[in-house]
Design a protein around this motif. Structure first.
Motif, PDB file in Angstrom:
ATOM      1  N   PRO A  88      24.040  47.973  29.717  1.00  0.00           N
ATOM      2  CA  PRO A  88      24.148  47.161  28.441  1.00  0.00           C
ATOM      3  C   PRO A  88      23.206  47.947  27.566  1.00  0.00           C
ATOM      4  CG  PRO A  88      23.422  45.194  29.583  1.00  0.00           C
ATOM      5  CD  PRO A  88      23.603  46.129  30.487  1.00  0.00           C
ATOM      6  N   ASP A  89      22.597  48.433  27.817  1.00  0.00           N
ATOM      7  CA  ASP A  89      21.626  48.830  27.370  1.00  0.00           C
ATOM      8  C   ASP A  89      21.445  50.808  27.555  1.00  0.00           C
ATOM      9  OD1 ASP A  89      20.539  46.241  26.826  1.00  0.00           O
ATOM     10  OD2 ASP A  89      18.659  47.011  28.748  1.00  0.00           O
ATOM     11  N   VAL A  90      22.970  51.311  27.929  1.00  0.00           N
ATOM     12  CA  VAL A  90      23.391  52.628  28.312  1.00  0.00           C
ATOM     13  C   VAL A  90      24.330  53.047  27.634  1.00  0.00           C
ATOM     14  CG1 VAL A  90      23.688  54.019  29.870  1.00  0.00           C
ATOM     15  CG2 VAL A  90      21.731  52.708  29.606  1.00  0.00           C
ATOM     16  N   ASP A  91      24.094  54.232  26.626  1.00  0.00           N
ATOM     17  CA  ASP A  91      25.250  54.766  26.342  1.00  0.00           C
ATOM     18  C   ASP A  91      25.831  55.132  27.326  1.00  0.00           C
ATOM     19  OD1 ASP A  91      27.566  55.658  24.953  1.00  0.00           O
ATOM     20  OD2 ASP A  91      26.570  56.696  23.455  1.00  0.00           O
ATOM     21  N   LEU A 131      32.588  58.796  37.782  1.00  0.00           N
ATOM     22  CA  LEU A 131      31.038  59.191  37.867  1.00  0.00           C
ATOM     23  C   LEU A 131      30.848  58.592  36.570  1.00  0.00           C
ATOM     24  CD1 LEU A 131      28.693  61.291  38.765  1.00  0.00           C
ATOM     25  CD2 LEU A 131      29.600  62.921  37.105  1.00  0.00           C
ATOM     26  N   VAL A 132      29.733  57.713  37.051  1.00  0.00           N
ATOM     27  CA  VAL A 132      29.740  57.512  35.768  1.00  0.00           C
ATOM     28  C   VAL A 132      28.182  58.240  35.545  1.00  0.00           C
ATOM     29  CG1 VAL A 132      28.972  55.090  34.727  1.00  0.00           C
ATOM     30  CG2 VAL A 132      30.948  55.200  35.702  1.00  0.00           C
ATOM     31  N   TYR A 133      27.485  58.407  34.050  1.00  0.00           N
ATOM     32  CA  TYR A 133      26.382  58.853  33.550  1.00  0.00           C
ATOM     33  C   TYR A 133      25.939  58.759  31.865  1.00  0.00           C
ATOM     34  CZ  TYR A 133      29.430  61.914  30.288  1.00  0.00           C
ATOM     35  OH  TYR A 133      30.687  62.109  30.139  1.00  0.00           O
ATOM     36  N   ASN A 134      24.654  58.415  32.241  1.00  0.00           N
ATOM     37  CA  ASN A 134      23.838  58.610  30.862  1.00  0.00           C
ATOM     38  C   ASN A 134      23.461  59.614  29.876  1.00  0.00           C
ATOM     39  OD1 ASN A 134      21.982  57.862  29.676  1.00  0.00           O
ATOM     40  ND2 ASN A 134      20.175  56.609  30.290  1.00  0.00           N
ATOM     41  N   LYS A 135      24.359  59.428  28.717  1.00  0.00           N
ATOM     42  CA  LYS A 135      24.739  60.556  27.928  1.00  0.00           C
ATOM     43  C   LYS A 135      23.168  60.443  27.341  1.00  0.00           C
ATOM     44  CE  LYS A 135      29.553  59.054  26.172  1.00  0.00           C
ATOM     45  NZ  LYS A 135      30.052  58.442  25.072  1.00  0.00           N
ATOM     46  N   LYS A 136      22.425  59.671  26.375  1.00  0.00           N
ATOM     47  CA  LYS A 136      20.810  60.724  26.138  1.00  0.00           C
ATOM     48  C   LYS A 136      19.989  61.185  27.051  1.00  0.00           C
ATOM     49  CE  LYS A 136      16.680  57.419  25.064  1.00  0.00           C
ATOM     50  NZ  LYS A 136      16.671  56.634  25.046  1.00  0.00           N
ATOM     51  N   LEU A 190      18.171  49.983  37.759  1.00  0.00           N
ATOM     52  CA  LEU A 190      17.596  51.632  37.379  1.00  0.00           C
ATOM     53  C   LEU A 190      18.733  52.140  36.315  1.00  0.00           C
ATOM     54  CD1 LEU A 190      16.007  52.308  41.306  1.00  0.00           C
ATOM     55  CD2 LEU A 190      14.505  51.626  38.661  1.00  0.00           C
ATOM     56  N   PHE A 191      19.490  52.571  36.652  1.00  0.00           N
ATOM     57  CA  PHE A 191      20.495  53.285  35.745  1.00  0.00           C
ATOM     58  C   PHE A 191      20.209  52.546  34.705  1.00  0.00           C
ATOM     59  CE2 PHE A 191      24.659  54.628  33.755  1.00  0.00           C
ATOM     60  CZ  PHE A 191      25.054  55.504  33.687  1.00  0.00           C
ATOM     61  N   ASN A 192      20.595  51.076  34.128  1.00  0.00           N
ATOM     62  CA  ASN A 192      20.307  50.702  32.904  1.00  0.00           C
ATOM     63  C   ASN A 192      19.357  50.743  32.747  1.00  0.00           C
ATOM     64  OD1 ASN A 192      21.726  49.528  31.313  1.00  0.00           O
ATOM     65  ND2 ASN A 192      20.264  47.095  31.380  1.00  0.00           N
ATOM     66  N   SER A 193      17.990  51.003  32.467  1.00  0.00           N
ATOM     67  CA  SER A 193      16.950  51.590  32.087  1.00  0.00           C
ATOM     68  C   SER A 193      17.240  52.526  32.112  1.00  0.00           C
ATOM     69  CB  SER A 193      15.705  50.684  32.844  1.00  0.00           C
ATOM     70  OG  SER A 193      16.048  50.425  34.228  1.00  0.00           O
ATOM     71  N   ALA A 229      44.352  46.944  23.284  1.00  0.00           N
ATOM     72  CA  ALA A 229      43.405  45.952  23.577  1.00  0.00           C
ATOM     73  C   ALA A 229      41.790  46.028  24.441  1.00  0.00           C
ATOM     74  CB  ALA A 229      43.434  44.536  22.931  1.00  0.00           C
ATOM     75  N   TYR A 230      43.044  46.080  25.684  1.00  0.00           N
ATOM     76  CA  TYR A 230      41.893  45.626  26.833  1.00  0.00           C
ATOM     77  C   TYR A 230      40.876  47.006  27.029  1.00  0.00           C
ATOM     78  CZ  TYR A 230      41.583  47.325  31.793  1.00  0.00           C
ATOM     79  OH  TYR A 230      41.121  47.520  33.089  1.00  0.00           O
ATOM     80  N   VAL A 231      41.253  48.316  26.428  1.00  0.00           N
ATOM     81  CA  VAL A 231      41.362  49.932  26.140  1.00  0.00           C
ATOM     82  C   VAL A 231      40.630  49.758  25.912  1.00  0.00           C
ATOM     83  CG1 VAL A 231      41.835  51.899  26.745  1.00  0.00           C
ATOM     84  CG2 VAL A 231      42.939  50.471  27.817  1.00  0.00           C
ATOM     85  N   LYS A 232      40.002  49.185  24.201  1.00  0.00           N
ATOM     86  CA  LYS A 232      39.399  49.337  22.892  1.00  0.00           C
ATOM     87  C   LYS A 232      38.117  48.723  23.651  1.00  0.00           C
ATOM     88  CE  LYS A 232      39.825  49.502  18.396  1.00  0.00           C
ATOM     89  NZ  LYS A 232      40.636  48.654  17.251  1.00  0.00           N
ATOM     90  N   LYS A 233      38.150  47.214  24.263  1.00  0.00           N
ATOM     91  CA  LYS A 233      36.992  46.540  24.817  1.00  0.00           C
ATOM     92  C   LYS A 233      35.845  46.405  25.881  1.00  0.00           C
ATOM     93  CE  LYS A 233      36.267  41.473  26.404  1.00  0.00           C
ATOM     94  NZ  LYS A 233      37.029  40.333  26.568  1.00  0.00           N
ATOM     95  N   TYR A 234      36.576  48.003  26.592  1.00  0.00           N
ATOM     96  CA  TYR A 234      35.899  48.385  27.947  1.00  0.00           C
ATOM     97  C   TYR A 234      36.208  50.343  27.739  1.00  0.00           C
ATOM     98  CZ  TYR A 234      36.087  43.906  29.402  1.00  0.00           C
ATOM     99  OH  TYR A 234      35.995  42.078  29.274  1.00  0.00           O
ATOM    100  N   PRO A 235      34.817  50.253  27.290  1.00  0.00           N
ATOM    101  CA  PRO A 235      35.145  51.479  27.526  1.00  0.00           C
ATOM    102  C   PRO A 235      34.970  52.656  28.051  1.00  0.00           C
ATOM    103  CG  PRO A 235      32.728  50.988  25.815  1.00  0.00           C
ATOM    104  CD  PRO A 235      33.823  50.150  26.235  1.00  0.00           C
ATOM    105  N   GLY A 236      35.509  53.263  28.486  1.00  0.00           N
ATOM    106  CA  GLY A 236      35.303  54.218  29.933  1.00  0.00           C
ATOM    107  C   GLY A 236      36.793  54.385  30.813  1.00  0.00           C
TER     108      GLY A 236
END
Lengths: 420, 294
Positions: free
Chosen positions: A278-281, A148-153, A258-261, A352-359
């Protein structure tokens, strides 16, 4: 309207493009690899070939992009039909049974026992996916699963706490409803509703969570119309046609934009989509569950095709090198794809890999929730299409869960019985 | 006995047609024969094919999706042909008039024909997107809709008709413009002097004179419409719920998604028969009605 002729011509072109790597000249064996990677992954592929060629003077690997991987099987089969085909091709896991029937595909059963392969280091789902009737038909290329990927904002704005690992279907449905705002054209969730495998595999996860299964244990009869299947389809029906909290994507992948916007709050998706946001936290959580929190894993594979023993040996050398823990970790670090081997997580570069890609670490842990696999049978495509039509009808409000699934099960049974 | 001169003429004649005959033979005749054979086989393009007689055809008769695909193909054709041919004649008449910037309008009408189908498909996917698309936004301004377009099984086929008519209108307009330029001014003038109004002039002078173009466009558009594929492939992919599955799309999915090449070939044979019947009918009707001049 320019007729099917165009497709045939394209197929011919693709086929002729494949014959680039011919046999040895001045002792160097040419190997051709077909893949569908774009952008970052495409570059990573090219750089991997360059690293290999630099360290292996007797072999020259050429990588070629065959376009959208969704249609790779037909392209590769057409190329085989035309008599000039790649040595290695990237193919989806769901095609394993089709590939196994081709006499051109190399059986890797004895090769995976060679020292240095360390077969059991690959995830169980990957090993399962490439084994058909006692044959090993490919090397693991990619593994992923749905989370499940979600938009925090959007959650903050609606005043809802973020999803937890213990979320139930009810929690999920209620949140999706609260996150939907018709006037702002904002939806709580999105679902790919084109009846394709994209539609089906997300349903599979729900079906398994409810305790159901796709087929019976010996793959002779459909079981997805069980009470568990109806429960899963009913969840989709309620959310899509009662709550209207689901954006129905018609298969063109609009959901990612649409998710990104910020128009969609939650997705069931995999690590491959993360670079599109890239535009979504965003946050990542395991899927909401019913009796459990199972997910579905989609392992893909590199398949070897026989172009003579010399080229086959060279191609195998490349694959062995490319799927080794060190190279696999370089790949993951460059692309964000999940590690294909368990031992990668113990290499020094892993942090380093885990740090580079959050989640991404949630996805790695979620691999443990991938307990079941889709049936590896030659007519899986027909079974999937029958299911896809039923789910699509339910989502569009054109049919009732029980009735649609029963009808699909009847079709699937017929397919399984006759092979047609 | 053929004389030497006649024989050499014979040979050179054959040499002239050889390249074309060879190409048509390899890419036209040969595949037709091969497909006919294939339609009697169980062939997955992978393993050795087996001979199954007429089984593929028996399966076709009882295949509900195939029946739907035939219906969709015929409905599509019956809408596409009159709309595109009729619409283009009207447009061509307008563009043939001496108006300012007619070159601009002509180009504008033709541009969709020259645009790649993939680009057209992508644009329409966004224009007709139910929630965020421009079409529903504009229709909403005049209190219509919202429509599901490609996502509504009851509207998808008509949306495809609209998109393809828009896409192909320009081609028909060009053909008609050429035909209209060939209508002698003197005949139109004579009709007018005889007291014929605008409609009568069109009905009795212009329309008969462009009838060869009309016959060509009807036959050509029908064959094209019966084989519609690309536009569907890049937009709805036969969906939703098979609502836009036409014969060629179904053939494609059987051959290249499910690898039932024999079954797909049987569909192709049925399509061939339908096309043949339509074309013969049109030519027969055409020969009785078309005016080819003196």
């Amino acid at each position: 309207m320019r007729r099917l002729f165009l497709i045939a011509a394209t197929a011919l072109l693709v086929a002729s493009a494949g014959c680039g790597g011919s046999s040895s000249s001045n002792g160097v064996v040419n190997v051709t690899v077909w893949h569908g990677y774009e952008d970052i992954e495409g570059k990573a592929m090219t750089s991997a070939a360059a690293r290999f060629n630099a360290t292996h003077p007797k072999i020259h690997v050429t990588v070629q992009n065959y376009g959208n991987a969704d249609y790779a099987l037909q392209k590769v089969l057409t190329a085989i039909r035309g008599g000039s085909y790649p040595d290695i091709a990237y193919l989806y896991g769901s095609w394993a049974a089709n590939i196994a029937r081709s006499p051109t595909a190399v059986d890797l059963t004895s090769r995976i026992k060679e020292p240095g392969v360390n077969w059991n280091d690959f995830w169980p789902a990957e090993r399962q996916a490439v084994q058909v009737g006692g044959k090993v038909i490919g090397m693991p290329a990619l593994v992923d699963n749905l989370a499940l990927v979600y938009n925090k904002k959007l959650f903050d704005q609606a005043g809802i706490p973020y999803p937890t690992a213990n979320w139930t279907w009810d929690d999920f449905r209620a949140a999706a409803q609260k996150l939907t705002d018709t006037s702002a054209k904002q939806f709580g969730w999105a679902y790919v509703a084109d009846g394709s495998e994209d539609t089906v595999w997300r349903f599979d996860a729900l079906l398994w969570q409810a305790g159901g299964d796709i087929l019976n244990s010996d793959n002779t009869k459909a079981e997805f119309n069980s009470p568990a299947g109806v429960q899963a389809a009913t969840l989709l029906q309620q959310m899509a046609t009662v709550d209207h909290s689901v954006y129905l994507d018609n298969g063109n992948g609009n959901y990612a934009n649409l998710f990104n916007s910020g128009k969609i709050a939650m997705l069931f998706t995999g690590p491959w989509d993360l670079s599109s946001f890239p535009d979504v936290d965003y946050g990542v959580q395991v899927l909401p569950g019913l009796t459990n929190h199972q997910t579905i894993s989609g392992p893909d594979q590199w398949v070897l095709f026989n172009n003579g023993s010399q080229r086959t040996q060279a191609a195998w050398t490349f694959l062995k090198w490319f799927t080794s823990p060190q190279q696999a970790l370089i790949w993951s670090t460059q692309t964000g794809d999940l590690p294909i081997r368990a031992s990668e997580t113990r290499l020094p570069g892993y942090q380093a890999y885990v740090k580079k890609y959050p989640g991404v670490s949630v996805f790695v842990q979620n691999e443990a929730n991938a307990l079941k696999a889709r049936p590896v049978i030659a007519n899986y495509n027909e079974v999937s299409q029958a299911m896809g039509q039923a789910i699509e009808a339910v989502l569009l409000g054109k049919g009732q869960p029980q009735q649609e699934l029963d009808q699909a099960a009847q079709q699937a049974d017929q397919t399984l019985a006759t092979g047609q | 006995m053929i004389s030497r001169a006649a024989r050499s003429e014979h040979v050179s004649g054959w040499l002239f047609v050889a390249p074309a005959a060879l190409l048509i033979g390899i890419f036209g005749i040969l595949p037709i024969g091969w497909a006919a054979l294939l339609s009697f086989q169980n062939n997955d393009l992978l393993t050795t094919p087996t001979w199954v007689g007429t089984q593929n055809y028996h399966t076709l008769v009882n295949d509900p999706v195939f029946r739907q695909s035939v219906n969709h193909t015929i409905v599509y054709t019956l809408l596409f042909v009159p709309l595109s041919v009729g619409g283009s004649l009207g447009l061509a008449m307008l563009l043939n008039a001496r108006i300012r910037f007619s070159w601009f309008y002509r180009t504008a009408v033709f541009i969709p024909v020259a645009t790649s189908t993939v680009a057209t498909g992508l644009i329409f996917n966004w224009l007709l997107e139910p929630t965020y698309g421009v079409a529903n936004y504009l229709l909403g301004k005049v209190h219509l809709g919202p429509y599901g377009f490609f996502q509504n099984p009851d509207q998808a086929l008509y949306s495809i008709v609209a998109m393809t008519v828009w896409g192909w209108l320009g081609f028909d307009v060009i053909v008609y413009l050429a035909a209209l330029q060939g209508v002698p001014e003197s005949l139109v003038e004579a009709a007018r002097l005889d007291g014929a109004g605008r409609w009568a002039t069109f009905r009795h002078v212009v329309f008969p004179l462009v009838s060869p173009a009309t016959l060509f466009l009807i036959v050509w558009s029908t064959i094209n419409a019966l084989q519609v594929f690309d536009e569907i492939y890049v937009t709805t992919r036969g969906g939703p719920l098979h609502a836009t599955t036409v014969m060629v799309y179904y053939l494609y999915s059987q051959a290249f998604e499910f690898f039932h090449a024999g079954y797909a070939a049987a569909i192709a044979e049925v399509l061939f028969a339908i096309t043949l019947v339509f074309s013969l009918l049109q030519l027969w009707l055409g020969n009785r009605r078309v005016h080819y001049g003196s």
